[in-house]
Design an enzyme around this catalytic site. Structure first.
Site, short mmCIF file in Angstrom:
data_model
loop_
_atom_site.label_atom_id
_atom_site.label_comp_id
_atom_site.label_asym_id
_atom_site.label_seq_id
_atom_site.Cartn_x
_atom_site.Cartn_y
_atom_site.Cartn_z
CD1 TRP A 108 38.87 -42.15 37.54
CD2 TRP A 108 40.37 -42.42 35.97
NE1 TRP A 108 39.49 -41.03 37.33
CE2 TRP A 108 40.46 -40.89 36.33
CE3 TRP A 108 41.09 -42.76 35.02
CZ2 TRP A 108 41.22 -40.12 35.68
CZ3 TRP A 108 42.17 -41.68 34.13
CH2 TRP A 108 42.08 -40.50 34.86
CE1 TYR B 176 34.68 -39.54 39.82
CE2 TYR B 176 36.07 -40.99 41.10
CZ TYR B 176 35.86 -40.04 40.50
OH TYR B 176 37.01 -39.42 39.83
P1 PGD Z 1 40.03 -47.34 40.40
O1 PGD Z 1 41.13 -47.84 41.17
O2 PGD Z 1 40.25 -47.02 39.06
O3 PGD Z 1 39.55 -46.28 41.43
O4 PGD Z 1 38.99 -44.10 42.28
P2 PGD Z 1 38.40 -45.25 41.22
O5 PGD Z 1 37.26 -45.86 42.02
O6 PGD Z 1 38.07 -44.58 39.98
O7 PGD Z 1 38.66 -48.09 40.24
C1 PGD Z 1 38.09 -48.69 39.10
C2 PGD Z 1 37.64 -49.89 39.47
O8 PGD Z 1 36.81 -50.25 38.25
C3 PGD Z 1 38.54 -51.06 39.71
O9 PGD Z 1 38.21 -51.88 40.80
C4 PGD Z 1 38.56 -51.89 38.41
O10 PGD Z 1 38.85 -53.12 38.49
C5 PGD Z 1 37.06 -51.61 37.98
N1 PGD Z 1 36.76 -51.72 36.27
C6 PGD Z 1 37.76 -51.36 35.39
N2 PGD Z 1 37.38 -51.83 34.19
C7 PGD Z 1 35.92 -52.06 34.34
C8 PGD Z 1 34.80 -52.36 33.43
O11 PGD Z 1 34.84 -52.43 32.29
N3 PGD Z 1 33.70 -52.82 34.13
C9 PGD Z 1 33.41 -52.96 35.42
N4 PGD Z 1 32.22 -53.28 35.89
N5 PGD Z 1 34.71 -52.66 36.46
C10 PGD Z 1 35.67 -52.30 35.62
C11 PGD Z 1 39.68 -43.15 41.91
C12 PGD Z 1 39.99 -41.87 42.72
O12 PGD Z 1 40.57 -42.15 43.97
C13 PGD Z 1 40.34 -40.67 42.07
S1 PGD Z 1 40.05 -40.48 40.53
C14 PGD Z 1 41.14 -39.56 42.79
S2 PGD Z 1 41.78 -38.62 41.68
C15 PGD Z 1 41.34 -39.84 44.44
N6 PGD Z 1 42.55 -39.79 44.80
C16 PGD Z 1 42.86 -39.74 45.97
C17 PGD Z 1 44.06 -39.23 46.78
O13 PGD Z 1 44.71 -38.57 46.01
N7 PGD Z 1 44.15 -39.55 47.86
C18 PGD Z 1 43.40 -40.09 48.64
N8 PGD Z 1 43.69 -40.44 49.98
N9 PGD Z 1 42.47 -40.90 48.28
C19 PGD Z 1 42.03 -40.80 46.79
N10 PGD Z 1 40.79 -41.23 46.20
C20 PGD Z 1 40.40 -40.93 45.00
#
Ligand code: PGD
Length: 765
Positions: free
Chosen positions: A113, A111
């Protein structure tokens, strides 16, 4: 030195163009964006920050001892490898696991983004690759909307029925008289829309609606979850008690004869069962305003006044995503629908119920009239899945049974975890427990562009490019602008596109021809663009060839007329256009859910006292309610080292807001470093005193990179301020098993200990 003018590009937080001077970039928001996101300010640092991963790496313990469970994950050193060596290791391990254990031992749920861009989207790439490699255990639903995605189809229809084509921003501006915004409509959340956005319109629409006379009522513990220009009346409710308030509102409507009985009769099923509960006939407790006030912390006469204000006017009930990211998160969504039904407004323009309007930048915008470029992911050889937030349970309890939406399922025994484009050590709860879980598999492979905590917990780390280093097409279902994402800079170090990494593995596994279909990345873009171009041509509108689109840098796609979707059609003619629920109506009570026999999700919306919230015994030791919400200065954990994110930190730590009364009671001053703690762990953060919170509530956004003082501690202390060391790793209920990370109970104190330096952005070499 070369200077390139205005290369078009896109991110989840907006379209922009890039001016480049060597590796220094300047980001210019799209000229048609009326309210560009400040998150664009994080991008320049991404090009060559020290936190970038420069070359493939393997964990020393894994290289020396071979695959197997290992308690050193997250605390070990890394060894640099050539790409050939790294891909050979990863391919050999994939081959071994598939041969010995089969696809049920490979978790590819992965999972996250990742980044905007239709082709290089990491989730599409990994799923396409693993499907061809032999299959994988997948994950379903999201951390964003885990509970809503499961409860809504039982009650009214798929999530899209009340989140997308239902009540538009345009209708809110022209039709709504009253908006009850449960959880608010925070502009910081509207900054972000999965896949990108070319126009941030929430602020302007809220202001226009207000100017016309629409009354906003913000129900939430944080006053800034609606902008000041909406002039909302603020009801600083206790976090996690919205269902009690909604019941109090519904009770007032019924007891004062203000509910719409004709609507409930014609369009709904199960009102009688629910009414017996509401009025206390089934359990002896009427859910009246006084009862609700006691739980939610608002005054009973305020609740009565609010109910009376809504009755008979065009009232829109909105529920933010945050509301359902908590224990029993199904209930506020279901009860929101029921409250809107009691008001008789569902299906009317600008009235009824809207889920997540205001929670991301692309809800409430008209749908596109043509298909978007989409990478085919193929099909999976196995059907096994977990609800996405059950990752640690799965790893810690292989073979154990669990419930999900009426099914009894079993956790697989995972030997290989493969992650690309996500950061579970950001997004998951109870990180001490997650670390134990990550120690269980034989091998963990991660692609990321930076040394996130997840990369640090891997055995094989493969450096991925960022979007500025590759070509792609930016587009998403909720926004009309398709963007030619030009390459702005060469890849950092030896970083490769996820597509190239998987191609290298596919070659070693003998599936390269199927994976690439003989196309380079550029040829894929041209190929994927074609269905969109054909659909445009069929409609007789501007349909440039790919080369022209690429040169123009963008293309505006046609949208469909807003028709209110299945809910409005149902309102027009319920017999001819029933809802896709078991009864074909709005299910105020659900025989199907009642039949599941889940005490934590009964057959109608119910106030269920939380085990980790208001009124629970845990409060005696941890009396403060922590709201761990989405950050305003970055997307999740992405680019936490960027200028916008760093500027918000207090002495380098994540800011935590608390009310001056709570601070004074603990001798905490603005700017102090504080320690937040409970039985699961602790974190340091920088105190910011604010009256924009309800007393008793503390707010610490997610996304500060996890930086444990002792990476092997079971109750870790994050010295940087990641709230997920504190949150509870339990599903919303047996129905949806969604993420509950939004709320937990804590205590906070001034931190006087020796101040650990922050190492989150230093490579672990
Ligand atoms: P991001 O920081 O967006 O978080 O969790 P998610 O895992 O989506 O992580 C994306 C990662 O992908 C980053 O490390 C980035 O460097 C990497 N990345 C970006 N582009 C690329 C690429 O092209 N290739 C590769 N291989 N890597 C890439 C988000 C999730 O967290 C979400 S959606 C929600 S809504 C939740 N919200 C909460 C919350 O409200 N409260 C708590 N306590 N915890 C939450 N967690 C959840």
């Amino acid at each position: 030195m070369t200077r390139v003018h205005g290369l078009s590009h896109s991110s989840h937080w907006g379209a922009f163009s890039v001016l480049v001077r060597d590796r220094d970039i300047e980001v210019v928001p799209h000229p048609r964006d009326p309210d560009p996101s400040r998150l664009l300010g994080n991008l320049p640092a991404s090009v060559s920050h020290k936190a970038r991963i420069a070359q493939p790496m393997a964990r020393r313990g894994w290289l020396e001892n071979g695959p197997g469970p290992d308690a050193r994950r997250g605390a070990d050193k890394f060894v640099a490898l050539s790409w050939r060596e790294a891909l050979d290791h990863a391919a050999a391990e994939l081959r071994r696991i598939y041969a010995m254990h089969g696809p049920r031992a490979v978790f590819g749920g992965s999972y996250g983004w990742a980044s905007a861009g239709r082709f290089h989207d990491a989730q599409h790439q990994i799923h396409r690759f693993l499907n061809l490699a032999g299959g994988y255990v997948r994950s379903v639903n999201s951390y964003s909307s885990g509970a809503a995605a499961v409860i809504l189809p039982h009650v009214i229809g798929p999530q899209a029925a009340v989140a997308g084509n239902n009540v538009s921003w345009a209708e809110l501006v022209s039709e709504s008289a009253v908006v009850l915004a449960f959880g608010g409509m925070a502009l910081k959340n509207n900054d972000v829309g999965g896949g990108g956005t070319s126009q941030h319109i929430a602020r302007a629409n809220l202001e226009a609606a207000r100017k016309r006379g629409c009354e906003f009522h913000l129900i939430g513990p944080l006053r800034d979850d609606l902008p000041a220009s909406a002039e909302a009346v603020w009801y600083p409710i206790r976090p996690g008690t919205d269902v009690a308030l909604m019941l109090g509102l519904a009770h007032t409507l019924v007891s004062q004869g203000l509910h719409d009985g004709a609507f409930l009769d014609r369009f709904c099923a199960g009102w009688t069962i629910f009414e017996a509960y509401l009025l206390g006939r089934s359990d002896g407790q009427p859910k009246d305003a006084a009862w609700a006030a006691d739980i939610c912390g608002l005054a009973a006469d305020e609740i009565v006044g609010l109910a009376r204000l809504c009755a008979g006017r065009r009232t829109l009930i909105t529920c933010s995503q945050s509301l359902q990211r908590a224990e029993h998160g199904e209930q506020p969504i279901w009860m929101g629908v029921v409250l809107a039904a009691a008001l008789g407004q569902i299906g009317l323009k600008g009235g009824g119920f809207a889920y997540a309007l205001g929670s991301t930048s692309n809800t409430g915008k008209p749908p596109l009239a043509v298909p978007l470029p989409t990478v085919p992911t193929g099909s999976n050889s196995i059907a096994d899945f977990i609800p996405v937030a059950r990752i640690a349970d799965m790893l810690l309890h292989p073979g154990e049974e669990f419930d999900y939406d009426g099914q009894r399922l079993r956790y697989p025994d995972i030997k290989l975890l493969y992650w690309a484009g996500g950061n579970p050590f950001h997004h998951h709860q109870d990180l001490g427990r997650l670390r134990l879980a990550f120690c269980r598999p034989d091998t963990v492979i991660v692609h990321d562009s930076a040394w996130t905590a997840t990369a640090r917990h891997a055995d094989i780390v493969l450096p991925a490019t960022i979007t500025l280093e590759r070509e792609d097409i930016g587009a998403t279902a909720g926004d009309p602008l398709m963007v030619a994402m030009h390459r702005a800079v060469t890849p950092y170090g030896e970083a490769r596109d996820d597509y190239d990494i998987f191609t290298g593995l596919a070659e070693r596994l003998g599936i390269a021809e199927d994976f690439t279909e003989g196309r380079s990345a550029r040829q894929w873009l041209e190929h994927l663009y074609e269905p969109t171009r054909c659909a445009l041509a069929e409609r007789g509108i501007n349909a440039p060839e790919f080369a022209q689109f690429w040169e123009d840098g963008e293309l505006t796609l046609p949208t469909q007329a807003w028709d209110g979707g299945i809910v409005r059609e149902f309102r027009r003619n319920p017999e001819a256009a029933p809802l896709p629920t078991p009864s074909g109506r709005i299910e105020i009570a659900s025989t199907k859910i009642a039949g599941f026999g889940y005490a934590d999700c009964p057959g109608h919306p119910t106030w269920l006292a939380p085990t980790d919230g208001v009124g629970s015994p845990v409060m005696e030791r941890f009396p403060l309610q922590l709201v761990a919400n989405q950050p305003a200065t970055r997307l999740h954990s992405q680019l936490d080292f960027g200028a916008c994110s760093l500027a918000s930190k207090v002495k380098g730590r994540e800011p935590v807001r608390l009310h001056p009364h709570d601070a004074a009671a603990r001798g905490i001053r603005d700017g102090d470093i504080v320690r937040l703690y409970n039985d699961r762990g602790a974190c340091l953060a920088g105190a910011v005193l604010s009256e924009a919170l309800r007393p008793g509530v503390v707010q610490l956004a997610t996304g500060a990179w996890y930086d444990p003082a002792d990476p092997t501690a079971n109750q870790p202390t994050c010295v940087h301020g990641n709230p997920n060391v504190l949150t509870r790793d339990a599903g919303t209920s047996r129905l949806a098993q969604g993420c509950t990370g939004q709320l937990t109970l804590i205590e906070i104190e001034r931190f006087n200990g020796p101040m650990a330096s922050i190492a989150a952005f230093d490579p672990p070499l």
